[in-house]
Motif scaffolding. Structure first.
Motif, PDB file in Angstrom:
ATOM      1  N   ASN A   3       0.827  -1.215   0.000  1.00 16.55           N
ATOM      2  CA  ASN A   3       0.000   0.000   0.000  1.00 16.55           C
ATOM      3  C   ASN A   3       0.855   1.257   0.000  1.00 16.55           C
ATOM      4  OD1 ASN A   3      -2.380  -1.457   0.003  1.00 16.55           O
ATOM      5  ND2 ASN A   3      -2.517  -1.520   2.250  1.00 16.55           N
ATOM      6  N   HIS A   4       1.983   1.204   0.745  1.00 23.94           N
ATOM      7  CA  HIS A   4       2.875   2.365   0.836  1.00 23.94           C
ATOM      8  C   HIS A   4       3.458   2.726  -0.522  1.00 23.94           C
ATOM      9  CE1 HIS A   4       5.785   5.177   2.445  1.00 23.94           C
ATOM     10  NE2 HIS A   4       6.749   4.522   1.796  1.00 23.94           N
ATOM     11  N   SER A   5       3.941   1.725  -1.221  1.00 22.08           N
ATOM     12  CA  SER A   5       4.538   1.973  -2.536  1.00 22.08           C
ATOM     13  C   SER A   5       3.492   2.384  -3.556  1.00 22.08           C
ATOM     14  CB  SER A   5       5.278   0.720  -3.020  1.00 22.08           C
ATOM     15  OG  SER A   5       4.385  -0.381  -3.094  1.00 22.08           O
ATOM     16  N   THR A   6       2.272   1.851  -3.408  1.00 24.23           N
ATOM     17  CA  THR A   6       1.175   2.223  -4.301  1.00 24.23           C
ATOM     18  C   THR A   6       0.815   3.692  -4.121  1.00 24.23           C
ATOM     19  OG1 THR A   6       0.266  -0.014  -4.213  1.00 24.23           O
ATOM     20  CG2 THR A   6      -1.202   1.749  -4.970  1.00 24.23           C
ATOM     21  N   THR A   7       0.692   4.119  -2.848  1.00 23.64           N
ATOM     22  CA  THR A   7       0.370   5.522  -2.541  1.00 23.64           C
ATOM     23  C   THR A   7       1.462   6.448  -3.056  1.00 23.64           C
ATOM     24  OG1 THR A   7      -0.798   4.830  -0.542  1.00 23.64           O
ATOM     25  CG2 THR A   7      -0.168   7.146  -0.692  1.00 23.64           C
ATOM     26  N   LYS A   8       2.714   6.013  -2.871  1.00 26.07           N
ATOM     27  CA  LYS A   8       3.853   6.804  -3.338  1.00 26.07           C
ATOM     28  C   LYS A   8       3.829   6.950  -4.850  1.00 26.07           C
ATOM     29  CE  LYS A   8       8.876   7.095  -2.873  1.00 26.07           C
ATOM     30  NZ  LYS A   8      10.095   6.418  -2.339  1.00 26.07           N
ATOM     31  N   SER A   9       3.466   5.875  -5.541  1.00 23.20           N
ATOM     32  CA  SER A   9       3.400   5.898  -6.998  1.00 23.20           C
ATOM     33  C   SER A   9       2.285   6.818  -7.486  1.00 23.20           C
ATOM     34  CB  SER A   9       3.164   4.479  -7.520  1.00 23.20           C
ATOM     35  OG  SER A   9       2.966   4.483  -8.917  1.00 23.20           O
ATOM     36  N   ILE A  10       1.142   6.782  -6.790  1.00 23.62           N
ATOM     37  CA  ILE A  10       0.005   7.623  -7.169  1.00 23.62           C
ATOM     38  C   ILE A  10       0.342   9.102  -6.985  1.00 23.62           C
ATOM     39  CG2 ILE A  10      -2.366   8.267  -6.551  1.00 23.62           C
ATOM     40  CD1 ILE A  10      -2.779   5.286  -5.804  1.00 23.62           C
ATOM     41  N   LEU A  11       0.974   9.426  -5.839  1.00 28.09           N
ATOM     42  CA  LEU A  11       1.360  10.804  -5.562  1.00 28.09           C
ATOM     43  C   LEU A  11       2.374  11.313  -6.583  1.00 28.09           C
ATOM     44  CD1 LEU A  11       1.658  10.921  -1.661  1.00 28.09           C
ATOM     45  CD2 LEU A  11       0.121  12.288  -3.092  1.00 28.09           C
ATOM     46  N   LYS A  12       3.313  10.457  -6.929  1.00 32.43           N
ATOM     47  CA  LYS A  12       4.333  10.836  -7.897  1.00 32.43           C
ATOM     48  C   LYS A  12       3.710  11.154  -9.244  1.00 32.43           C
ATOM     49  CE  LYS A  12       8.682   9.272  -9.949  1.00 32.43           C
ATOM     50  NZ  LYS A  12       9.674   8.170 -10.040  1.00 32.43           N
ATOM     51  N   LYS A  13       2.758  10.341  -9.661  1.00 33.80           N
ATOM     52  CA  LYS A  13       2.091  10.574 -10.944  1.00 33.80           C
ATOM     53  C   LYS A  13       1.223  11.826 -10.906  1.00 33.80           C
ATOM     54  CE  LYS A  13       2.023   5.747 -12.483  1.00 33.80           C
ATOM     55  NZ  LYS A  13       1.163   4.570 -12.814  1.00 33.80           N
ATOM     56  N   LYS A  19       4.290  14.382 -19.917  1.00 33.68           N
ATOM     57  CA  LYS A  19       4.146  15.475 -20.883  1.00 33.68           C
ATOM     58  C   LYS A  19       3.306  14.995 -22.064  1.00 33.68           C
ATOM     59  CE  LYS A  19       7.007  18.387 -23.895  1.00 33.68           C
ATOM     60  NZ  LYS A  19       6.537  17.779 -25.149  1.00 33.68           N
ATOM     61  N   LYS A  20       2.294  15.818 -22.422  1.00 32.94           N
ATOM     62  CA  LYS A  20       1.433  15.467 -23.545  1.00 32.94           C
ATOM     63  C   LYS A  20       2.186  15.661 -24.865  1.00 32.94           C
ATOM     64  CE  LYS A  20      -2.632  17.027 -20.984  1.00 32.94           C
ATOM     65  NZ  LYS A  20      -3.740  18.023 -20.920  1.00 32.94           N
ATOM     66  N   LYS A  21       1.779  14.903 -25.872  1.00 32.58           N
ATOM     67  CA  LYS A  21       2.466  14.958 -27.165  1.00 32.58           C
ATOM     68  C   LYS A  21       2.377  16.340 -27.806  1.00 32.58           C
ATOM     69  CE  LYS A  21       1.988  10.057 -28.359  1.00 32.58           C
ATOM     70  NZ  LYS A  21       1.417   9.079 -29.334  1.00 32.58           N
ATOM     71  N   TYR A  28       4.678  22.654 -20.272  1.00 34.96           N
ATOM     72  CA  TYR A  28       4.716  21.507 -19.359  1.00 34.96           C
ATOM     73  C   TYR A  28       5.404  21.898 -18.044  1.00 34.96           C
ATOM     74  CZ  TYR A  28       6.148  17.030 -17.354  1.00 34.96           C
ATOM     75  OH  TYR A  28       6.368  15.977 -16.491  1.00 34.96           O
ATOM     76  N   ILE A  29       6.554  22.561 -18.147  1.00 34.83           N
ATOM     77  CA  ILE A  29       7.277  23.011 -16.955  1.00 34.83           C
ATOM     78  C   ILE A  29       6.463  24.057 -16.194  1.00 34.83           C
ATOM     79  CG2 ILE A  29       9.345  24.213 -16.132  1.00 34.83           C
ATOM     80  CD1 ILE A  29      10.858  22.956 -18.492  1.00 34.83           C
ATOM     81  N   LEU A  30       5.806  24.934 -16.955  1.00 36.78           N
ATOM     82  CA  LEU A  30       4.987  25.983 -16.337  1.00 36.78           C
ATOM     83  C   LEU A  30       3.802  25.375 -15.588  1.00 36.78           C
ATOM     84  CD1 LEU A  30       5.129  29.084 -16.244  1.00 36.78           C
ATOM     85  CD2 LEU A  30       3.423  29.127 -18.070  1.00 36.78           C
TER      86      LEU A  30
END
Length: 408
Positions: A3-13, A19-21, A28-30
């Motif tokens: 669960n910890h790694s899942t939450t970390k992955s969700i927050l990171k995303k 970046k969209k095509k 994107y940076i802005l």
């Protein structure tokens, strides 16, 4: 996966989306900068905006609390001597008033004030015809608004200098968020209905849609007003803002003179406290009032100012709303302690930098156009408070969506 790694992955995303095509690297940076700064200071911006909205109607709430003391049953047929008003106030409170205001409306009584820095002071009301003190503003009302103001400007922190810096820094970040939001808002050229979509609202759709449209589109509708309010707010903290806004309008010789004067002041040693007391006035206030009215020949609220910030000698100040927008501008007639006319300082005759400088505070507080601009400032402040809230809602919705997608 835990669960910890899942939450970390969700927050990171959620914090570092891909970046969209069709998206440029700059945008994107802005976007990431806009997101991160908003998440960090959004709560503080919301707090500053809410306390600001509460302070807008300070004078109206105060007046409402002493309605019977301000309003007369019938218009006054004559007006009492200002010297009598001053004498009655001194007899009642054993203090010399700093300001005596005669309202333009003849069915309003005279306001007499004794102010103290950081305190409620005394605001009393004298009968317009007799000069008798007939009422007093409860100290609890200005005390409440003083607390709101302290919270708005420096979070009512004991170290107010630190609090002011935090408030100003967050306001500056708010301006960055507004500017970055404007750049992100601009539609792509060549896209069908691009501009129409940017000005439409999804109020007929579910909450998340109109919340998004309110955050993005209404943010752009109010962009210039929010920038002005934020800029005039940090004006009182950052010297460089004052230099850009006011000092840059001064002639070169005045800027050099001000710089030289500032350097001399900083090198001057503090006095040992043997300052002479201010001399008592040697003139009848009614005489000053009559002479001032010869120079200020128009109707308006009139104040006799005996001391206070920026007031070193008796000054008669009149509110002048006789202009295209009905802005509340002020004209001064200054006298010496012996009653000699020193200067007639009319707003229309002042250099541009002084005009701009005198309007900074009333623009920030919404007082510049009276009640109509206060109502606008109140609504604008509430919307400024909602901007970070709507941003948080949008971000948490995406976070929830990613969480549900991850768990599916």
């Amino acid at each position: 996966m835990s669960n910890h790694s899942t939450t970390k992955s969700i927050l990171k995303k959620a914090l570092l989306r891909k970046k969209k095509k069709s998206e440029s690297t700059f945008k994107y940076i802005l976007f990431l900068l806009h997101l991160w700064l908003g998440l960090i200071v959004g709560g503080v911006i919301c707090f500053i905006a809410i306390t600001g909205s509460l302070y807008v109607f300070k004078h109206e709430v105060e007046d409402l609390s002493v309605y019977s003391s301000i309003h007369r049953e019938a218009p006054a047929e004559s007006i009492v001597s200002i010297d009598v008003v001053q004498a009655n106030f001194e007899a009642s409170y054993d203090k010399t008033p700093h300001k005596i205001t005669i309202p333009e409306k003849t069915n309003h009584n005279i306001r007499v004030q004794f102010t103290e820095r950081g305190k409620a002071g005394i605001t009393a009301f004298a009968d317009r015809e007799t000069g008798e003190i007939i009422g007093e503003l409860s100290p609890s009302v200005p005390k409440f608004f003083n607390t709101i103001m302290f919270l708005h400007r420096w979070f009512n922190m004991e170290n107010f200098k630190l609090g002011r810096q935090i408030t100003a820094a967050c306001t500056l970040v708010f301006m960055v968020l507004l500017i970055s939001g404007l750049i992100l808002w601009f539609p792509k050229t060549g896209k069908k209905n691009a501009w129409r979509n940017k000005f439409s609202f999804g109020f007929r759709y579910k909450f998340s849609v109109w919340n998004r449209d309110l955050h993005i589109n209404m943010g752009m509708y109010t962009f210039i007003f929010l920038i002005v309010v934020a800029w005039t707010g940090i004006f009182f903290t950052y010297g460089w803002v004052k230099d850009i806004t006011v000092n840059s309008l001064k002639p070169a010789e005045l800027r050099q003179e001000a710089s030289h004067s500032h350097n001399q002041k900083s090198q001057r040693k503090p006095s040992g406290g043997n300052q002479q007391k201010k001399k008592a006035l040697e003139v009848n206030l009614d005489v000053l009032l009559a002479e001032a009215n010869q120079h200020l020949n128009y109707t308006g609220d009139l104040s006799v100012m005996l001391s206070g910030k920026g007031i070193s000698s008796p000054t008669i100040r009149k509110k002048n709303t006789h202009n295209l927008l009905g802005a509340q501008l002020y004209d001064d007639v200054k006298f010496s302690d012996k009653g000699k006319l020193m200067k007639v300082d009319l707003f229309k005759d002042r250099p541009l930098y002084q005009k701009v400088g005198s309007m900074i505070k009333p623009i920030h507080t919404g007082e510049i156009l009276g009640l109509k601009s206060k109502i606008f400032a109140f609504i604008l402040s509430l919307f400024a408070a909602y901007l970070p809230i709507s941003g948080y809602i949008m971000w948490f919705k995406k976070l929830k969506g990613r969480s549900e997608k991850q768990s599916a």
